[in-house]
Write an enzyme that holds these catalytic residues in place. Sequence first.
Site, PDB file in Angstrom:
ATOM      1  CE1 TYR A  21      35.422  44.611  15.368  1.00 39.80           C
ATOM      2  CE2 TYR A  21      36.463  45.511  17.676  1.00 39.80           C
ATOM      3  CZ  TYR A  21      36.116  44.741  16.641  1.00 39.80           C
ATOM      4  OH  TYR A  21      37.518  43.745  17.242  1.00 39.80           O
ATOM      5  CE1 TYR A 149      38.000  41.058  20.330  1.00 39.60           C
ATOM      6  CE2 TYR A 149      39.383  41.789  22.682  1.00 39.60           C
ATOM      7  CZ  TYR A 149      39.181  42.384  21.580  1.00 39.60           C
ATOM      8  OH  TYR A 149      39.365  43.153  20.442  1.00 39.60           O
ATOM      9  CG  ASP A 250      44.215  38.459  27.652  1.00 44.58           C
ATOM     10  OD1 ASP A 250      43.942  39.595  28.474  1.00 44.58           O
ATOM     11  OD2 ASP A 250      44.408  38.103  26.552  1.00 44.58           O
ATOM     12  CE  LYS A 279      39.515  46.082  27.745  1.00 40.74           C
ATOM     13  NZ  LYS A 279      39.683  44.431  27.165  1.00 40.74           N
TER      14      LYS A 279
HETATM   15  C1  LIG Z   1      40.513  44.413  25.593  1.00 45.24           C
HETATM   16  C2  LIG Z   1      41.036  43.444  25.877  1.00 45.24           C
HETATM   17  C3  LIG Z   1      42.576  42.465  24.961  1.00 45.24           C
HETATM   18  C4  LIG Z   1      42.430  43.816  23.426  1.00 45.24           C
HETATM   19  O1  LIG Z   1      43.363  44.908  24.147  1.00 45.24           O
HETATM   20  P1  LIG Z   1      43.873  46.218  23.883  1.00 45.24           P
HETATM   21  O2  LIG Z   1      44.343  47.209  24.607  1.00 45.24           O
HETATM   22  O3  LIG Z   1      41.766  46.659  23.718  1.00 45.24           O
HETATM   23  O4  LIG Z   1      44.142  46.410  22.698  1.00 45.24           O
HETATM   24  C5  LIG Z   1      43.187  41.972  24.692  1.00 45.24           C
HETATM   25  N1  LIG Z   1      42.321  40.316  25.930  1.00 45.24           N
HETATM   26  C6  LIG Z   1      41.025  40.745  26.402  1.00 45.24           C
HETATM   27  C7  LIG Z   1      41.084  39.590  27.795  1.00 45.24           C
HETATM   28  C8  LIG Z   1      40.764  41.856  26.575  1.00 45.24           C
HETATM   29  O5  LIG Z   1      39.627  42.030  27.618  1.00 45.24           O
END
Ligand SMILES: *Cc1c(COP(=O)(O)O)cnc(C)c1O
Length: 434
Positions: A21, A149, A250, A279
């Site tokens: 970004y 997100y 997610d 992550k």
């Molecule tokens: C960071 C994140 C993503 C994307 O993961 P990347 O490894 O950056 O592609 C998707 N969903 C959530 C909730 C996130 O925090």
Amino acid sequence: MPPFAIENILELDRRHVWHPYAAMVDPPPVFPVAAAHGVRLRLADGRELIDGMSSWWAAIHGYNHPALNAAMHEQIDRMAHVMFGGLTHGPAVALAEQLTGIAPAGLASVFFCDSGSVAVEVAIKMALQYWIALDRPEKNRLLTIRGGYHGDTFGAMAVCDPVTGMHGMFRAHLTPHFFADRPTCRFDGPWDERDLESFRQLITVHHDQLAGVILEPILQGAGGMWPYHPEYLRGVARLCEQYDVLLILDEIATGFGRTGRLFAAEHADLRPDILCLGKALTGGCMSLAATLATRRVSDTISAGGAGVFMHGPTFMANPLACAAALASVKLLLGSDWQTRVRAMEAQMARELAPCRDLPQVADVRTIGAVGVVELHRPVAMRRITRRFVERGVWLRPFGRLVYIMPPYIITADDLTRLTTAMVETIAEEQGGAA
Ligand SMILES: *Cc1c(COP(=O)(O)O)cnc(C)c1O
């Protein structure tokens, strides 16, 4: 001289390297890191910063952890990588078994990929393929909540918040999905049934077109650092069941203890059909993500017309990353992380409370190992980053949000240094452009 001890690193970075970004013209300053250990980042000029970010939720055990390093050394001497089509290996199988054992009940099938965004793409594709296999291809839209997100790829972008996300610029290329109002009841506040009304209305009207609901349980991360009420999720799960819509969670940010439970789904006893992890999966040392599904989902897809799930990344289930993940999960489960996270939550709540008295502060909230101060106006990024570095801490605010989510191994003293730097720097902050 160590490799990469580059004299003119900043000049070359400016000339050739695109940061997340960021612009290539007049880019914001970046700080070269020479090494990292525990909760400290050592800059090339010798300064040490206490890390408040865990490298975006990931480095839960801190940096350069001997157990993770040993697992990777052991694996790299066997093989760093091998393709996953037609082959398999110990690290992937052991990790899949471990994950299905600790994830919410019923998630028995694991699909590995390289990043969180791709794990979300995979989850969306699973949901679509599930309904195609059941001869209901018209169920091809998603329902989510505003303020979410889910990543930067196109499928994921289409379910990010439509205002703060990238919908404006890419509208023509994004599948139109359904967005319920963001839950307003706070995680630790009273529950008001009306909070679910917008979601209930959308699923009631559109369920015939809905493949699934996707959301970040309990804590919305990069879309606003907003912890919301577990009762909202219980309502969502009931409605998904009632209207035959798949529930996709997610947990790429919330997974592995960050909200005080191993998975945030546990706050509401959710049993999702599909779960995304990433992550902190490898403790932040390798790129790896996973999408878990129930046998109902994986068996239905496998019995469908295609006969297979249509996805297969080149670096799927990279053995080095799987070995790191296995070591990280074992390290976490073998530690007293609940006590640590609870203590961090109490300390952050206490030490960030003085921010409430500042006129520029709109809200202070903490959940698990996350502390958030929301301002009335966006912070001046360049100035505030410089001030944090001068105070010996690493934070990466965005918009109106200044927040920390340190490694769980942080000491109380180091955490105090982080919160003190936050309070002092925010007190100086007037808001406005850099
Ligand atoms: C960071 C994140 C993503 C994307 O993961 P990347 O490894 O950056 O592609 C998707 N969903 C959530 C909730 C996130 O925090």
